[in-house]
Design a protein around this motif. Structure first.
Motif, PDB file in Angstrom:
ATOM      1  N   LYS A  50       0.802  -1.222   0.000  1.00  0.00           N
ATOM      2  CA  LYS A  50       0.000   0.000   0.000  1.00  0.00           C
ATOM      3  C   LYS A  50       0.838   1.278   0.000  1.00  0.00           C
ATOM      4  O   LYS A  50       0.283   2.372  -0.060  1.00  0.00           O
ATOM      5  N   LEU A  51       2.148   1.169   0.072  1.00  0.00           N
ATOM      6  CA  LEU A  51       2.982   2.360   0.162  1.00  0.00           C
ATOM      7  C   LEU A  51       2.901   3.188  -1.125  1.00  0.00           C
ATOM      8  O   LEU A  51       2.894   2.632  -2.228  1.00  0.00           O
ATOM      9  N   PRO A  52       2.875   4.533  -0.996  1.00  0.00           N
ATOM     10  CA  PRO A  52       2.797   5.409  -2.179  1.00  0.00           C
ATOM     11  C   PRO A  52       4.161   5.562  -2.843  1.00  0.00           C
ATOM     12  O   PRO A  52       4.739   6.649  -2.899  1.00  0.00           O
ATOM     13  N   VAL A  53       4.658   4.458  -3.363  1.00  0.00           N
ATOM     14  CA  VAL A  53       5.974   4.427  -4.003  1.00  0.00           C
ATOM     15  C   VAL A  53       5.823   3.836  -5.397  1.00  0.00           C
ATOM     16  O   VAL A  53       5.102   2.852  -5.580  1.00  0.00           O
ATOM     17  N   LYS A  54       6.523   4.417  -6.349  1.00  0.00           N
ATOM     18  CA  LYS A  54       6.432   3.918  -7.724  1.00  0.00           C
ATOM     19  C   LYS A  54       7.824   3.888  -8.358  1.00  0.00           C
ATOM     20  O   LYS A  54       8.784   4.460  -7.817  1.00  0.00           O
ATOM     21  N   ALA A  55       7.908   3.251  -9.478  1.00  0.00           N
ATOM     22  CA  ALA A  55       9.171   3.150 -10.212  1.00  0.00           C
ATOM     23  C   ALA A  55       9.729   4.542 -10.492  1.00  0.00           C
ATOM     24  O   ALA A  55       8.996   5.457 -10.867  1.00  0.00           O
ATOM     25  N   GLY A  56      11.019   4.703 -10.265  1.00  0.00           N
ATOM     26  CA  GLY A  56      11.696   5.961 -10.534  1.00  0.00           C
ATOM     27  C   GLY A  56      11.747   6.917  -9.364  1.00  0.00           C
ATOM     28  O   GLY A  56      12.420   7.954  -9.442  1.00  0.00           O
ATOM     29  N   ASP A  57      11.050   6.600  -8.267  1.00  0.00           N
ATOM     30  CA  ASP A  57      11.033   7.496  -7.104  1.00  0.00           C
ATOM     31  C   ASP A  57      12.379   7.527  -6.385  1.00  0.00           C
ATOM     32  O   ASP A  57      13.137   6.544  -6.387  1.00  0.00           O
ATOM     33  N   ARG A  58      12.643   8.670  -5.744  1.00  0.00           N
ATOM     34  CA  ARG A  58      13.783   8.801  -4.828  1.00  0.00           C
ATOM     35  C   ARG A  58      13.233   8.670  -3.417  1.00  0.00           C
ATOM     36  O   ARG A  58      12.306   9.391  -3.035  1.00  0.00           O
ATOM     37  N   VAL A  59      13.814   7.754  -2.644  1.00  0.00           N
ATOM     38  CA  VAL A  59      13.252   7.371  -1.345  1.00  0.00           C
ATOM     39  C   VAL A  59      14.315   7.489  -0.257  1.00  0.00           C
ATOM     40  O   VAL A  59      15.480   7.121  -0.462  1.00  0.00           O
ATOM     41  N   GLU A  80      15.792   2.992 -12.143  1.00  0.00           N
ATOM     42  CA  GLU A  80      15.711   4.431 -12.407  1.00  0.00           C
ATOM     43  C   GLU A  80      15.446   5.222 -11.131  1.00  0.00           C
ATOM     44  O   GLU A  80      15.543   6.452 -11.129  1.00  0.00           O
ATOM     45  N   GLY A  81      15.112   4.536 -10.055  1.00  0.00           N
ATOM     46  CA  GLY A  81      14.901   5.185  -8.772  1.00  0.00           C
ATOM     47  C   GLY A  81      16.129   5.091  -7.896  1.00  0.00           C
ATOM     48  O   GLY A  81      17.167   4.550  -8.307  1.00  0.00           O
ATOM     49  N   LYS A  82      16.009   5.621  -6.689  1.00  0.00           N
ATOM     50  CA  LYS A  82      17.146   5.609  -5.769  1.00  0.00           C
ATOM     51  C   LYS A  82      16.630   5.558  -4.340  1.00  0.00           C
ATOM     52  O   LYS A  82      15.623   6.189  -4.015  1.00  0.00           O
ATOM     53  N   VAL A  83      17.329   4.809  -3.491  1.00  0.00           N
ATOM     54  CA  VAL A  83      16.985   4.717  -2.072  1.00  0.00           C
ATOM     55  C   VAL A  83      18.219   5.038  -1.242  1.00  0.00           C
ATOM     56  O   VAL A  83      19.308   4.513  -1.504  1.00  0.00           O
ATOM     57  N   VAL A  84      18.026   5.906  -0.257  1.00  0.00           N
ATOM     58  CA  VAL A  84      19.071   6.202   0.716  1.00  0.00           C
ATOM     59  C   VAL A  84      18.578   5.718   2.080  1.00  0.00           C
ATOM     60  O   VAL A  84      17.501   6.114   2.531  1.00  0.00           O
ATOM     61  N   ALA A 103      23.842  -8.338  -2.831  1.00  0.00           N
ATOM     62  CA  ALA A 103      22.561  -8.203  -3.524  1.00  0.00           C
ATOM     63  C   ALA A 103      22.764  -7.682  -4.943  1.00  0.00           C
ATOM     64  O   ALA A 103      23.806  -7.119  -5.273  1.00  0.00           O
ATOM     65  N   ASP A 104      21.747  -7.868  -5.774  1.00  0.00           N
ATOM     66  CA  ASP A 104      21.821  -7.412  -7.162  1.00  0.00           C
ATOM     67  C   ASP A 104      21.181  -6.039  -7.298  1.00  0.00           C
ATOM     68  O   ASP A 104      20.368  -5.794  -8.196  1.00  0.00           O
ATOM     69  N   LEU A 105      21.594  -5.125  -6.409  1.00  0.00           N
ATOM     70  CA  LEU A 105      21.021  -3.777  -6.401  1.00  0.00           C
ATOM     71  C   LEU A 105      22.129  -2.746  -6.561  1.00  0.00           C
ATOM     72  O   LEU A 105      23.176  -2.839  -5.912  1.00  0.00           O
ATOM     73  N   THR A 106      21.874  -1.751  -7.408  1.00  0.00           N
ATOM     74  CA  THR A 106      22.851  -0.679  -7.609  1.00  0.00           C
ATOM     75  C   THR A 106      22.241   0.682  -7.286  1.00  0.00           C
ATOM     76  O   THR A 106      22.870   1.710  -7.540  1.00  0.00           O
ATOM     77  N   ASN A 107      21.037   0.686  -6.725  1.00  0.00           N
ATOM     78  CA  ASN A 107      20.330   1.950  -6.494  1.00  0.00           C
ATOM     79  C   ASN A 107      20.109   2.237  -5.016  1.00  0.00           C
ATOM     80  O   ASN A 107      19.181   2.951  -4.651  1.00  0.00           O
ATOM     81  N   VAL A 108      20.959   1.673  -4.149  1.00  0.00           N
ATOM     82  CA  VAL A 108      20.836   1.868  -2.702  1.00  0.00           C
ATOM     83  C   VAL A 108      22.141   2.416  -2.144  1.00  0.00           C
ATOM     84  O   VAL A 108      23.227   1.962  -2.502  1.00  0.00           O
ATOM     85  N   THR A 109      22.027   3.407  -1.261  1.00  0.00           N
ATOM     86  CA  THR A 109      23.168   3.965  -0.545  1.00  0.00           C
ATOM     87  C   THR A 109      22.822   4.009   0.934  1.00  0.00           C
ATOM     88  O   THR A 109      21.699   4.351   1.303  1.00  0.00           O
TER      89      THR A 109
END
Length: 296
Positions: A50-59, A80-84, A103-109
């Motif tokens: 239910k979270l208001p999150v979609k592809a490409g969002d910065r979180v 295309e998104g990013k998570v900190v 993990a196979d993730l390149t969009n997390v810091t």
């Protein structure tokens, strides 16, 4: 304020609460990571779709702990998104970075920081915190910094525990331990206000209004929590972490003297609880609180 300016260029001295988390609580939490991460699976399954999150969002994930929620969010926002993920505990961040490397993730810091002091400003579409904001010593400051991290119109969700009576997975053990030990004194070292500090809807709504949010909404989620693989594991968990753990820790030598009686009483209560395929589960109840940043 950019991310680089928040925690690395001008380091600040840790608060007493941050020192306590790093020195005392982090090792205990890490010991029971299997309970604290896997045990919250039911809550995550109820909330994440239910979270208001979609592809490409910065979180931004505040109080990200071992990074499991940040990595879950990263899969939702896609490449295309990013998570900190931000946390004040060095041990949690070290484990999060180690898991990320596998993990196979390149969009997390992951970064070290204190949400009550400073966060990146105006950079995110969505800010999230699972069972972290209730430990803010200054909740309005922390919530305000989370809002300022959002772009105008951005949304936030934080999850907190409701009343002790609705959370026997935490309150039951404390009630038992207090039959044998005194309550912690005024000078006790704590993790902050504690897991039930945001249980009251009216109080938290006012905090969020003062922090500048609009469209504030509360949704109740009732779900079981896994408290241990077996009775012995559950007892050790309760005496290390949470309200019962605080009473036990602060009682010192007296607690150790009373340990056999306390463990016997806890064993009887825990043995009566429901079991699933993974261990012992007890009822819990949380608020999923959502809001919007109207923009300054």
């Amino acid at each position: 304020m950019s991310m680089a300016e928040t925690a690395t260029d001008a380091p600040r001295e840790d608060t007493e609460f941050v020192r306590f988390w790093n020195e005392v609580l982090a090792p205990k939490f890490t010991r029971f990571r299997h309970v604290l991460v896997d045990g919250l699976t039911y809550h995550s399954e109820a909330v994440f779709p239910k979270l208001p999150v979609k592809a490409g969002d910065r979180v931004l994930d505040v109080g990200c702990g071992w990074g499991d929620t940040a990595m879950k969010l990263a899969r939702i926002v896609g490449p295309e998104g990013k998570v900190v993920g931000i946390d004040c505990c060095d041990a949690f961040l070290a484990d999060a970075k180690a898991d990320l490397a596998d993990a196979d993730l390149t969009n997390v810091t992951f970064m070290r920081g204190d949400a009550e002091v400073a966060l990146p400003e105006g950079e995110f579409d969505f800010v999230f915190s699972r069972f972290g904001t209730m430990f803010f010593a200054n909740p309005v400051a922390g919530l305000r910094n989370m809002r300022r991290a959002l772009r105008p119109g951005g949304r936030m969700v934080h999850i907190v525990w409701r009343d002790p009576a609705d959370n026997p997975w935490l309150s039951m053990a404390k009630d038992i331990v207090l039959q044998y030990l005194p309550a912690p004194g005024e000078d006790a070292r704590t993790c902050g206000p504690g897991p039930f500090s945001m249980a009251d809807e009216a109080t938290v709504r006012k905090m969020m209004e003062i922090a500048g949010y609009t469209d504030i909404a509360f949704e109740r989620v009732d779900a079981p929590v896994r408290v241990g693989d077996d009775v012995e594991d559950a007892i050790a968990f309760q005496l290390a972490i949470g309200p019962a753990g605080e009473v036990f820790r602060e009682a010192g030598d007296l607690a150790e003297q009373k340990r056999p009686e306390i463990e016997a009483a806890l064993a009887e209560a825990i043995d009566d609880q429901v079991r699933d395929a993974d261990g012992i589960v007890i009822d819990s109840s949380s608020w999923v609180i959502s809001a919007r940043n109207p923009g300054d």
